[in-house]
Design a protein around this motif. Structure first.
Motif, PDB file in Angstrom:
ATOM      1  N   THR A   1      56.223  15.624 -40.200  1.00  0.00           N
ATOM      2  CA  THR A   1      56.248  15.439 -38.919  1.00  0.00           C
ATOM      3  C   THR A   1      57.535  14.428 -38.688  1.00  0.00           C
TER       4      THR A   1
ATOM      5  N   SER B   1      52.843  16.759 -33.519  1.00  0.00           N
ATOM      6  CA  SER B   1      52.273  15.541 -35.424  1.00  0.00           C
ATOM      7  C   SER B   1      50.712  16.113 -35.439  1.00  0.00           C
ATOM      8  N   HIS B   2      50.456  15.788 -34.623  1.00  0.00           N
ATOM      9  CA  HIS B   2      48.770  15.283 -34.838  1.00  0.00           C
ATOM     10  C   HIS B   2      47.782  17.057 -34.915  1.00  0.00           C
TER      11      HIS B   2
ATOM     12  N   ASP C   1      55.517   7.679 -42.419  1.00  0.00           N
ATOM     13  CA  ASP C   1      54.858   8.057 -41.014  1.00  0.00           C
ATOM     14  C   ASP C   1      53.346   7.322 -40.993  1.00  0.00           C
ATOM     15  N   GLU C   2      53.140   6.096 -39.827  1.00  0.00           N
ATOM     16  CA  GLU C   2      52.217   5.809 -39.049  1.00  0.00           C
ATOM     17  C   GLU C   2      50.617   6.849 -38.767  1.00  0.00           C
ATOM     18  N   LYS C   3      51.562   8.038 -38.543  1.00  0.00           N
ATOM     19  CA  LYS C   3      50.633   8.807 -38.085  1.00  0.00           C
ATOM     20  C   LYS C   3      50.035   9.867 -38.776  1.00  0.00           C
TER      21      LYS C   3
ATOM     22  N   SER D   1      54.275  13.517 -31.423  1.00  0.00           N
ATOM     23  CA  SER D   1      53.126  13.117 -32.005  1.00  0.00           C
ATOM     24  C   SER D   1      51.944  13.898 -31.280  1.00  0.00           C
ATOM     25  N   LYS D   2      52.861  14.605 -30.397  1.00  0.00           N
ATOM     26  CA  LYS D   2      51.521  15.473 -29.572  1.00  0.00           C
ATOM     27  C   LYS D   2      52.081  16.387 -31.594  1.00  0.00           C
TER      28      LYS D   2
ATOM     29  N   TYR E   1      39.542   9.821 -37.693  1.00  0.00           N
ATOM     30  CA  TYR E   1      40.197  11.421 -36.679  1.00  0.00           C
ATOM     31  C   TYR E   1      39.466  11.842 -35.657  1.00  0.00           C
TER      32      TYR E   1
ATOM     33  N   LYS F   1      46.915   8.036 -40.904  1.00  0.00           N
ATOM     34  CA  LYS F   1      45.727   7.810 -40.674  1.00  0.00           C
ATOM     35  C   LYS F   1      44.330   8.943 -40.316  1.00  0.00           C
ATOM     36  N   TYR F   2      45.782  10.180 -41.190  1.00  0.00           N
ATOM     37  CA  TYR F   2      44.881  10.840 -41.753  1.00  0.00           C
ATOM     38  C   TYR F   2      44.291  11.378 -43.449  1.00  0.00           C
TER      39      TYR F   2
END
Lengths: 235, 424
Positions: A174, A182-183, A206-208, A179-180, A235, A211-212
């Motif tokens: 990512t 990446s999610h 990457d923090e994003k 951000s969009k 999520y 989270k997953y």
């Protein structure tokens, strides 16, 4: 999550020659990963994330210790056996997508199957399935240059998944996305992980992404400093 | 996989267009230059055969040793009988008599006094027999500037340069001074029937052409001739056939102890023509060697540049599980396809150019008119069956060789660095 082990490292050490001395990139890694894990290797630059990914992906061999992938010792594989392991059982996702620019979306995804000498009809079905997973069936004739970054990474995911590998290795997937996107990408991978029981291993800070993850393996100076299993859905 | 590779070649112009252009250009040059050089050498050999050497030539042994001096006192005798035997023994050949002589051309005024004189380089050929191929073989008809070919005994053709210098017109009389074969003084008057210009100083300098019977009469060479030239009926020089004819003839007629015995020489035995023939035959091989070496280096570099440009692609393919030998194999396959396409285009263009040069030629008459060498004034290519493959196979081989050398870099690629390399 199933617990059958598909990756196992025992006292894994990797050294690289730097001038007259050696740099130790991995220093006694002991890890076991099961089918269907969604795990991340995290840590600062130089902590050994990519080196470990290389060895798991049979792109490199350990200096000492052993690494078993799908029951095979990486150190004992010939070049041809390594290539076959990658071609049939391991998918790769890169930070910069690395699609072949002169080929269409369909052809990029199809390429891995051409190496497997699959029949045309089976190949077509597999490619279309993979593109459907990532929502790009309407872009099969597009060249990578006509796609957005997010779409390119989705093609890369389809390419890695089309052969139904047991393991997908993703190096900072990512890093080049907003951000969009990446999610969107991570959600896609998570769905595939859950539905196809594919093991995903990320190298990331990457923090994003974190989270997953179901499992975060923190590396520092070539050692596992923390191995945290997270069971809650985030999520 | 081949379909996949073809798509890549067709879509990626830098992968296909540049190498195809390079290969096509190299093959074109090979085919065209081979045909051109082959044509030039063939024309030189043909010209020499027609004017001086024949495909084979019979002289007395003594005449052959001194032929630059045109020693008619050493000429062949009983040529009618000898020719009859030759015609009988070698029916697929044509035999012609020639006499070369030197002398002085005198141009008289209306009172018969000398108005001008110049040296003459005389050639006597069969100009008057019906069906004689000599005027056509010597290019006499096409070289006529004024007048016509002799129609009767006592008529002569002279160099147009000479005619202009001494203001000689068609119908004027000229007197030829010289010596008979017995060493007596000879003079005979001829009527100028026409003037000639071959466009070659060697031939035009004081050229006088008279009929062979007139020459025999004037030079006291009754039933004698300086040379008998033999030509294969298909007009193509065939060295093996010539050798066979020569050996058979010399075994029967020639005697080492008799300097007046006839001796047959092949075209290649005369005037260094052997070297020309060897060059003519080997020009294709020389061109191929130069081509393969030069093109391999060029295509090696092209391949290296292509390899650098496709560095990422090869990395991705390695990561996706393609074996190095398979990538190398597909690179070679690409080279074969590009080599075939480029070689076909180059061969077609080369043959087209060769056809044009063979059909229309390149007229260098104005450049060569003052040259002393006997070379053709119109340069022509020569299309031979070899041209269809002389560039094609080397084109494919050079492409494959160049790419094979460049592709070796694939084996030096370390897969352990792929992630780092592909992050760029």
């Amino acid at each position: 999550m199933e617990n059958s082990s598909i990756i196992k490292t025992e006292n894994l050490i990797k050294r690289f020659p730097v001038g007259k001395t050696d740099f130790t990139a991995l220093n006694g890694i002991n890890l076991t990963m099961g089918t269907g894990e969604f795990a991340g290797l995290v840590g600062p630059s130089g902590s050994g994330k990519t080196t470990l990914l290389n060895i798991i992906g049979s792109l490199d061999t350990p200096s000492e210790g052993t690494a078993y992938v799908l029951g095979k010792s990486i150190s004992l594989l010939t070049h041809a056996q390594s290539a076959k392991l990658r071609n049939h059982h391991i998918g790769f996702i890169f930070q910069t997508y690395n699609l072949l620019p002169v080929y269409t979306v369909y052809e990029n995804v199809e390429f891995a199957l051409l190496l497997q000498k699959m029949t045309g009809a089976d190949r077509k079905k597999a490619v279309m399935d993979a593109l459907e997973w990532v929502g790009l069936t309407d872009k099969i004739y597009s060249k990578p240059s006509m796609l957005s970054g997010g779409e390119c990474q989705r093609v890369a995911i389809a390419r890695s998944m089309v052969k139904r590998p047991e393991i997908v290795l993703a190096d900072e997937p990512t890093a080049n996305l907003d951000s969009k996107n990446s999610h969107h990408i991570l959600q896609t991978m998570k769905v595939l992980n859950r539905e196809l029981k594919t093991t995903f291993i990320f190298a990331t800070h990457d923090e994003k992404v974190m989270k997953y993850l179901d499992r975060i393996i923190s590396l520092d100076d070539g050692k596992v400093v923390k191995d945290e299993i997270l069971t809650a859905e985030k999520y | 996989m081949i379909k996949f590779i073809l798509k890549g070649i067709l879509r990626d112009r830098s992968r296909s267009l540049l190498p195809v252009i390079v290969v096509a250009a190299g093959v074109f040059l090979t085919v065209f230059l081979s045909s051109y050089l082959s044509g030039v050498f063939s024309d030189m050999i043909d010209l020499s055969a027609r004017f001086t050497t024949g495909h084979v030539k019979i002289m007395t042994r003594a005449y052959a040793e001194n032929q630059e001096q045109m020693p008619n006192d050493l000429a062949l005798f009983n040529v009618s009988a000898l020719k009859s035997e030759l015609i009988s023994e070698y029916p697929d050949m044509e035999w012609v008599e020639r006499i070369h002589f030197g002398g002085l051309l005198d141009v008289p005024d209306e009172n018969g006094e000398t108005r001008g004189q110049g040296p003459a380089a005389g050639t006597a050929i069969d100009l008057l027999s019906s069906g004689s191929s000599e005027p056509e073989r010597m290019n006499v008809r096409k070289s006529l500037v004024k007048g016509s070919l002799p129609a009767n005994r006592g008529e002569a053709l002279i160099s147009d340069d000479f005619a202009e210098k001494f203001d000689v017109s068609v119908g004027n009389e000229i007197t030829l001074f010289g010596s008979t074969m017995n060493g007596s003084m000879m003079f005979k008057t001829f009527v100028v029937s026409g003037t000639l210009r071959f466009g070659n100083a060697f031939l035009d300098r004081g050229a006088v052409f008279i009929d062979i019977l007139d020459a025999q009469e004037a030079l006291d060479m009754n039933d004698a001739s300086g040379e008998i030239l033999g030509y294969f009926n298909d007009r193509e020089y065939n060295d093996l056939k010539a050798l066979s004819v020569k050996e058979k003839f010399n075994a029967k007629y020639s005697s080492i102890t008799d300097e007046f015995s006839p001796e047959m020489l092949r075209l290649v035995d005369q005037n260094d023509m052997g070297q020309y023939l060897m060059m003519s035959e080997n020009v294709g091989s020389i061109m191929i060697i130069i081509f393969v070496l030069a093109m391999s280096v060029v295509l090696w570099n092209t391949g290296l540049l292509g390899g650098l440009r496709r560095y990422s692609e090869y990395g991705i393919r390695l990561a996706l599980g393609e074996e190095k030998k398979h990538i190398y194999g597909t690179t070679i396959l690409e080279a074969v396809l590009i080599g075939i396409i480029g070689s076909l285009v180059g061969t077609a263009l080369g043959l087209g150019g060769a056809w044009y040069l063979q059909t229309y030629g390149l007229n260098l008459g104005s450049v060569t008119q003052n040259m002393g060498m006997m070379i053709p004034t119109v340069l022509r290519a020569k299309i031979s069956p070899a041209l269809f493959y002389i560039g094609f196979f080397p084109g494919v081989i050079a492409t494959v060789l160049g790419n094979a050398l460049a592709g070796l870099a694939i084996y030096k690629r370390k897969t352990s660095r792929l992630f780092k390399e592909l992050e760029v």
